[in-house]
Enzyme design. Structure first.
Site, short mmCIF file in Angstrom:
data_model
loop_
_atom_site.label_atom_id
_atom_site.label_comp_id
_atom_site.label_asym_id
_atom_site.label_seq_id
_atom_site.Cartn_x
_atom_site.Cartn_y
_atom_site.Cartn_z
N LYS A 74 -87.67 -74.55 -55.59
CA LYS A 74 -87.16 -73.85 -54.42
C LYS A 74 -86.50 -72.55 -54.86
O LYS A 74 -85.89 -72.50 -55.94
CB LYS A 74 -86.16 -74.77 -53.70
CG LYS A 74 -85.63 -74.26 -52.38
CD LYS A 74 -84.77 -75.36 -51.72
CE LYS A 74 -84.18 -74.92 -50.40
NZ LYS A 74 -83.41 -76.01 -49.74
N SER A 149 -84.57 -77.08 -45.05
CA SER A 149 -84.85 -75.75 -45.54
C SER A 149 -85.84 -75.70 -46.69
O SER A 149 -86.36 -74.62 -46.99
CB SER A 149 -83.54 -75.08 -45.97
OG SER A 149 -82.97 -75.80 -47.05
N SER A 173 -82.31 -81.20 -46.10
CA SER A 173 -83.33 -80.20 -46.41
C SER A 173 -84.45 -80.64 -47.34
O SER A 173 -85.44 -79.93 -47.46
CB SER A 173 -82.69 -78.97 -47.01
OG SER A 173 -82.25 -78.14 -45.98
N1 GLN Z 1 -80.61 -78.20 -41.57
C1 GLN Z 1 -79.35 -78.36 -42.24
C2 GLN Z 1 -78.58 -77.07 -42.18
O1 GLN Z 1 -79.10 -76.10 -41.69
C3 GLN Z 1 -79.56 -78.83 -43.63
C4 GLN Z 1 -79.79 -77.78 -44.61
C5 GLN Z 1 -79.87 -78.27 -46.02
O2 GLN Z 1 -79.91 -79.47 -46.27
N2 GLN Z 1 -79.85 -77.33 -46.94
O3 GLN Z 1 -77.47 -76.99 -42.61
#
Ligand code: GLN
Length: 475
Positions: A74, A149, A173
């Site tokens: 990532k 994400s 994410s």
């Molecule tokens: N969707 C969650 C957020 O926007 C999780 C993001 C993540 O796990 N990095 O915070």
């Protein structure tokens, strides 16, 4: 296409295949499917050079245990000498001067890092639509989101652009895009894997996680990257087991599910029915599955968003145009340099989170929001501990629905935040959780089931997940 590292290594060690072949196969597929936008950079030349070196090591019989593993990372994980931009303009052109611990340990075992994967800006999002590089498309239906994400990571594995990928999981994410793309997504216990070299979003929640096609590969990668690290004081000193070596179920398990989650009006009926089938199957084998009332369920999302935005507002202070990445040149004093750089460098969602976080930490509101959310986090942890005194696992859907259409939820941030309803719990408590693909919806899209265990119980969590994944045909 390659489905597991053990299958690959069998062929590598019997000279039927070379690492060079594997890399070339993936490079070809990456080019062919570049419209999915999973990779933001491909390390083509380097991967080829590395492949030759590892082929040589295999001949000499001294290759590392991940020889033949082609993995993507990532875009928020540092790889020395390579860009790491967290999907943000503000880190555009930032080149990492050191390896994250996870990447270093992968390389030491001869894995090949094939490129950087698209993600929501600073890992904030559930659809990969906030990235400066644009959205990632879901390979099962290109009009739908990949999830986020770690959307690039999930798509890369699902679409055979690499065998596995690293992501990061602050509130889901890794697991949510894994569910949307039909792959395995593992978030380890907080403190199991070093965060050194992971670009911070919310430090008391962030964990590097793994996306893979099967449990054994995920286990193998976890045992390689996990464990004590002098660069991150929050990493546990607990010894790391060889997770990949004992994936057999050792006993009948006690499993809990939350009545409130399964009765949630937002939960797709087909997903719920499928999960109920899993419960029937488990009961029929002698495991016991029981519904419990988790009274704090409604507080999970608000607590998560108060605390993570607070931590993000502090973590992202460092992007001031002075030390890292983007700098706005049309500024005539220090204050306007800060303001212009941050105004132009950050995207809309990141700014929203910084402002929310600054608000919940501000004088006069701190007690009402931040301190209160800390207390609620403690209550959530206590309640969860009680459950794990009685049960081995908590099972829930990973996501309320299958992947939604591109653009469908990005007008209303709260709607997007509710996507995380089943996943943030594990991060609030710091326990490990995994999403495994459960099947296909009648709309043609995959979806997952989530299994959560108590802290540092990765061994039994992975064994149980492996068992479920291998018995999918029965439910
Ligand atoms: N969707 C969650 C957020 O926007 C999780 C993001 C993540 O796990 N990095 O915070």
């Amino acid at each position: 296409m390659y489905n597991s590292l053990s299958e690959i290594q069998k062929q590598l060690f019997s000279n039927q295949l070379s690492v060079e072949d594997i890399v070339n196969t993936y490079l070809k597929k990456i080019k062919k499917d570049s419209h999915l936008n999973a990779f933001v950079e491909v390390f083509e030349k380097e991967a080829k050079t590395q492949a030759k070196k590892i082929d040589f090591k295999i001949k000499k019989n001294n290759a590392g245990k991940l020889a033949g593993l082609v993995i993507g990372i990532k875009d928020n994980i540092c790889y020395k000498g390579h860009k790491a931009t967290a999907g943000s303009k503000i880190l555009k052109d930032f080149v990492s001067t050191y390896h994250s611990t996870a990447v270093k340990r992968l390389i030491n075992e001869d894995a090949i890092i094939i490129g950087r994967l698209n993600c929501d800006e600073f890992a904030m999002g559930s659809s990969n639509e906030t990235s400066v590089y644009g959205s990632v498309l879901n390979p099962f239906d290109e009009t739908r989101v990949s999830g986020g994400s770690s959307g690039g990571s999930a798509v890369a594995v699902a679409d055979n652009l690499c065998l596995a990928a690293l992501g990061s999981d602050t509130g889901g994410s890794v697991r949510q895009p894994a569910s949307f793309c039909g792959v395995v997504g593992l978030k380890p216990t907080y403190g199991r894997v070093s965060r050194y070299g992971l670009i911070a979003y919310a430090s008391s929640f962030d964990q590097i996680g793994i996306l893979a096609k099967n449990i054994r590969d995920a286990a193998l990668i976890l045992e390689t990257i996990a464990g004590e690290d002098g660069f991150d004081s929050t990493v546990s000193e607990k010894p790391v087991s060889e997770y990949s070596k004992s994936l057999e179920l050792s006993k009948n398990h006690k499993i809990a599910f939350f009545n409130n989650h399964l009765n949630n009006k937002e939960l797709d009926v087909e997903i719920r029915d499928k999960i109920l089938n899993v419960f029937d199957y488990l009961n029929s084998l002698g495991h016991s599955v029981k519904g419990v009332d988790f009274k704090l369920a409604n507080l999970l999302i608000p607590t998560y968003y108060v605390l993570t935005t607070a931590e993000a507002s502090s973590n992202l202070l460092r992007y001031d145009g002075v030390r890292f990445g983007y700098r706005n040149e049309n500024s005539n004093d220090l204050n306007s340099l800060y303001t212009n750089t941050r105004t132009k460098g950050f995207g809309k969602e990141v700014k929203r989170r910084i402002m929310t976080g600054t608000f919940v930490l501000s004088k006069g509101f701190n007690d009402e929001y931040y301190t209160k959310a800390q207390k609620v986090r403690q209550l959530i942890q206590d309640e969860t501990n009680k459950i794990f005194n009685e049960f081995d696992f908590i099972i829930s859907p990973t996501t309320p629905t299958t992947a939604f259409k591109l653009g469908a939820k990005n007008q209303n941030p709260v709607e997007m935040y509710l996507e995380d309803i089943f996943t943030v719990h594990a991060n609030l408590v710091g326990v490990p959780a995994i999403s495994i693909p459960l099947g296909k919806h009648s709309n043609g899209m995959p979806f997952g089931v989530q299994i959560i265990s108590d802290k540092f119980k990765e061994q039994s969590l992975l064994a149980f997940a492996d068992f479920l994944l291998k018995n999918l045909k029965f439910f």
